[in-house]
Scaffold this motif. Structure first.
Motif, short mmCIF file in Angstrom:
data_model
loop_
_atom_site.label_atom_id
_atom_site.label_comp_id
_atom_site.label_asym_id
_atom_site.label_seq_id
_atom_site.Cartn_x
_atom_site.Cartn_y
_atom_site.Cartn_z
N PHE A 58 -1.06 4.79 9.74
CA PHE A 58 -2.13 4.54 8.78
C PHE A 58 -1.93 3.25 7.98
O PHE A 58 -2.69 2.97 7.06
N THR A 59 -0.90 2.49 8.32
CA THR A 59 -0.55 1.30 7.54
C THR A 59 -0.80 0.03 8.34
O THR A 59 -0.66 0.02 9.57
N ILE B 219 6.31 8.45 8.60
CA ILE B 219 5.18 9.17 8.00
C ILE B 219 3.89 8.36 8.02
O ILE B 219 2.80 8.90 8.27
N ASN B 220 4.00 7.06 7.78
CA ASN B 220 2.80 6.26 7.50
C ASN B 220 2.48 5.16 8.50
O ASN B 220 1.49 4.44 8.32
N GLU B 221 3.29 4.98 9.53
CA GLU B 221 3.06 3.86 10.45
C GLU B 221 1.64 3.85 11.02
O GLU B 221 0.99 2.80 11.12
N LYS C 36 0.82 -1.22 0.00
CA LYS C 36 0.00 0.00 0.00
C LYS C 36 0.85 1.27 0.00
O LYS C 36 0.36 2.35 0.38
N LEU C 37 2.11 1.17 -0.43
CA LEU C 37 2.95 2.36 -0.54
C LEU C 37 2.67 3.12 -1.82
O LEU C 37 3.09 4.27 -1.97
N PHE D 57 9.36 6.25 5.57
CA PHE D 57 8.03 5.69 5.36
C PHE D 57 7.37 5.32 6.70
O PHE D 57 6.20 5.62 6.93
#
Length: 236
Positions: free
Chosen positions: A192-193, A188-190, A54-55, A185
């Protein structure tokens, strides 16, 4: 040796570092962390915008930017006339990531990524541990130029420490850039991932950190031992 042992035994920083690099990691348990082909597989997964990580195109754009903005690649970048804004703002949704592509001489290209929309081909030769074979870089580039003659071709020679390739038409890439991208990554995204994906990426980050930190550890030991060496010389 006694002094060094004593220093390490009373060092909280050493204990933290030791625990970090010896904690559970499935890559190490399965003994796949040293196999170059496994690293290529992981990179293929990251580079694929449609992957279940999902990146999207986050990784491929960052990877290209890191390579193109290296000082040692500046001359080649000007020579290739690559449009950096096009890379940054472009859509890589159709990027096809291929593994072990056979050339006309039956050599195998580690990673070949093609975007019809962007009209670009990304050629990656991955040398995590091993070195070059005679003529392989020339062969790969000749093959891609013939097969994708109307595409912008971006060849990258990827190694652990940014080794310079024998063919100066390849951009220099190194795993410290990959490590940095993955750390960004996570930051920034932990939140929401998917947790499983985050943990998987973190395990890989640990692998790269433990490999890249080796030289730093050697330097630290050398600095620690240096005062004793001077004492022994003076005593003599």
């Amino acid at each position: 040796e006694f002094d060094i042992y004593k220093l390490l035994e009373h060092s909280l920083e050493f204990e933290i570092l030791n625990n970090k690099y010896n904690r559970f990691n499935p890559f190490k348990v399965l003994r796949i962390d040293k196999f170059e082909i496994r690293h290529s597989n992981f990179l293929a997964w990251l580079l694929d915008p449609r992957g279940n990580h999902k990146l999207g195109s986050f990784f491929v754009k960052k990877f290209l930017a890191r390579a193109f903005l290296k000082e040692e690649n500046k001359i080649l970048l000007e020579k290739c006339n690559i449009d950096l804004l096009k890379i940054k703002e472009g859509y890589f949704d159709d990027l096809e990531v291929l593994r072990e592509v056979s050339t006309y001489s039956n050599r195998k290209i580690d990673l070949l990524c093609i975007s019809e929309n962007m009209k670009i081909v990304l050629l990656i030769e991955n040398k995590y541990i091993s070195g070059e074979s005679l003529g392989q870089l020339d062969d790969y580039l000749d093959f891609v130029k013939k097969k994708y003659s109307d595409f912008t071709i971006m060849p990258i020679f990827l190694s652990l420490y940014g080794v310079e390739p024998t063919n100066n038409n390849y951009f220099i890439g190194d795993y410290s850039d990959i490590l940095s991208i993955l750390k960004d990554f996570i930051k920034i995204n932990e939140e929401f991932t998917n947790k499983d994906i985050v943990n998987f990426v973190k395990y890989y980050i640990d692998i790269l950190e433990s490999e890249l930190v080796k030289d730093e550890a050697k330097m630290a030991i050398s600095v620690t031992m240096a005062p004793r060496a001077r004492i022994e010389v003076n005593a003599a």
